[in-house]
Scaffold this motif. Structure first.
Motif, short mmCIF file in Angstrom:
data_model
loop_
_atom_site.label_atom_id
_atom_site.label_comp_id
_atom_site.label_asym_id
_atom_site.label_seq_id
_atom_site.Cartn_x
_atom_site.Cartn_y
_atom_site.Cartn_z
N MET A 66 0.83 -1.19 0.00
CA MET A 66 0.00 0.00 0.00
C MET A 66 0.88 1.25 0.00
O MET A 66 0.62 2.20 -0.73
CB MET A 66 -0.92 0.01 1.22
CG MET A 66 -1.86 1.19 1.26
SD MET A 66 -2.99 1.16 2.66
CE MET A 66 -1.85 1.39 4.01
N TYR A 67 1.93 1.23 0.79
CA TYR A 67 2.86 2.35 0.83
C TYR A 67 3.48 2.60 -0.54
O TYR A 67 3.53 3.74 -1.01
CB TYR A 67 3.94 2.09 1.88
CG TYR A 67 5.09 3.04 1.81
CD1 TYR A 67 4.96 4.35 2.26
CD2 TYR A 67 6.32 2.66 1.28
CE1 TYR A 67 6.01 5.24 2.19
CE2 TYR A 67 7.38 3.53 1.21
CZ TYR A 67 7.22 4.82 1.66
OH TYR A 67 8.26 5.71 1.58
N PHE A 69 2.33 1.80 -3.41
CA PHE A 69 1.28 2.22 -4.33
C PHE A 69 0.95 3.71 -4.17
O PHE A 69 0.84 4.44 -5.15
CB PHE A 69 0.04 1.36 -4.11
CG PHE A 69 -1.08 1.63 -5.05
CD1 PHE A 69 -1.03 1.15 -6.35
CD2 PHE A 69 -2.18 2.37 -4.65
CE1 PHE A 69 -2.07 1.39 -7.25
CE2 PHE A 69 -3.21 2.62 -5.53
CZ PHE A 69 -3.16 2.14 -6.82
N TYR A 70 0.85 4.17 -2.95
CA TYR A 70 0.42 5.55 -2.70
C TYR A 70 1.55 6.57 -2.70
O TYR A 70 1.31 7.76 -2.79
CB TYR A 70 -0.35 5.64 -1.39
CG TYR A 70 -1.73 5.08 -1.51
CD1 TYR A 70 -2.69 5.73 -2.28
CD2 TYR A 70 -2.07 3.89 -0.89
CE1 TYR A 70 -3.96 5.20 -2.42
CE2 TYR A 70 -3.33 3.36 -1.03
CZ TYR A 70 -4.27 4.01 -1.79
OH TYR A 70 -5.52 3.49 -1.93
N ARG A 71 2.76 6.13 -2.62
CA ARG A 71 3.85 7.10 -2.56
C ARG A 71 4.10 7.79 -3.91
O ARG A 71 4.70 8.84 -3.94
CB ARG A 71 5.10 6.48 -1.99
CG ARG A 71 5.92 5.69 -2.95
CD ARG A 71 7.07 5.07 -2.23
NE ARG A 71 8.23 5.15 -3.08
CZ ARG A 71 9.44 4.92 -2.67
NH1 ARG A 71 9.66 4.61 -1.43
NH2 ARG A 71 10.43 5.00 -3.51
N HIS A 72 3.65 7.17 -5.00
CA HIS A 72 3.77 7.82 -6.30
C HIS A 72 3.10 9.19 -6.26
O HIS A 72 3.64 10.18 -6.73
CB HIS A 72 3.18 6.95 -7.39
CG HIS A 72 3.25 7.60 -8.74
ND1 HIS A 72 2.19 8.23 -9.31
CD2 HIS A 72 4.28 7.73 -9.61
CE1 HIS A 72 2.55 8.73 -10.48
NE2 HIS A 72 3.81 8.43 -10.67
N TYR A 73 1.91 9.23 -5.71
CA TYR A 73 1.19 10.49 -5.59
C TYR A 73 1.98 11.50 -4.75
O TYR A 73 2.10 12.67 -5.12
CB TYR A 73 -0.19 10.26 -4.98
CG TYR A 73 -0.91 11.53 -4.62
CD1 TYR A 73 -1.50 12.31 -5.61
CD2 TYR A 73 -0.99 11.96 -3.31
CE1 TYR A 73 -2.15 13.50 -5.30
CE2 TYR A 73 -1.63 13.14 -2.98
CZ TYR A 73 -2.21 13.90 -3.98
OH TYR A 73 -2.84 15.07 -3.66
N LEU A 74 2.52 11.05 -3.66
CA LEU A 74 3.26 11.95 -2.77
C LEU A 74 4.53 12.48 -3.42
O LEU A 74 4.84 13.67 -3.35
CB LEU A 74 3.59 11.25 -1.46
CG LEU A 74 2.40 10.84 -0.63
CD1 LEU A 74 2.84 10.01 0.56
CD2 LEU A 74 1.62 12.05 -0.17
N TYR A 131 -2.75 -5.55 -5.73
CA TYR A 131 -1.85 -4.45 -6.10
C TYR A 131 -1.15 -4.70 -7.43
O TYR A 131 -0.58 -3.79 -8.01
CB TYR A 131 -0.80 -4.22 -5.00
CG TYR A 131 -1.38 -3.58 -3.77
CD1 TYR A 131 -1.68 -2.23 -3.74
CD2 TYR A 131 -1.67 -4.34 -2.65
CE1 TYR A 131 -2.22 -1.64 -2.62
CE2 TYR A 131 -2.21 -3.76 -1.51
CZ TYR A 131 -2.48 -2.40 -1.52
OH TYR A 131 -3.03 -1.82 -0.40
#
Length: 154
Positions: A66-67, A69-74, A131
């Motif tokens: 999950m990390y 996957f979502y770090r791209h946005y950050l 994922y």
């Protein structure tokens, strides 16, 4: 005191690789239980405790996915990153995917102390696999294919 927080696409790629290496090592460690330790632990109470620890480990692996996957946005908020950095088409992600599928088969074949433990493990593994792209077969081309064959009369 001024700290330099500069990073670029190469550094981000290296961290992604490091995460995959860690996840692979963690999965191999869990897999070892199904090959070795499940037969060496005689007590039902200890086996149940070990299975609960496996559930916690699988949850950690899911959170790592999950990390990632979502770090791209950050990261995209700070620097412009190409979208292919976070795709699951790399050799490392493919190896990780194959290890997860192997672990899934081992979990399905294992005789758990409690059915709830097996259900939780199966659900977590399924969540991890979500994922990855639906098409689980990944073809990595290392050499450009030759031109297509044409019949001589055309």
């Amino acid at each position: 005191m001024h700290t330099n927080h500069s990073f670029d696409e190469k550094k981000v790629m290296k961290t992604v690789e490091n995460h995959y290496h860690f996840i692979q090592s963690f999965i191999q460690f869990i897999t070892k239980y199904f090959f070795v330790y499940s037969y060496a632990i005689p007590s039902e109470k200890k086996r149940n405790l070990t299975e609960k620890q496996i559930i916690q480990s699988l949850l950690l692996i899911e959170k790592l996915h999950m990390y990632l996957f979502y770090r791209h946005y950050l990261y995209n908020q700070v620097i412009s990153l190409s979208d292919d950095i976070f795709t699951y088409d790399s050799i490392e992600s493919n190896n990780t995917y194959l290890l997860i599928k192997k672990l899934q088969r081992l979990i399905q074949q294992h005789h758990f102390v409690h059915l709830d433990n097996q259900l939780l493990c199966n659900n977590i593994i399924s969540q991890i696999l979500n994922y990855y792209p639906a098409s689980s077969v990944k073809i990595i081309i290392l050499k450009k294919p030759s031109p297509p064959w044409k019949p001589p009369n055309y």
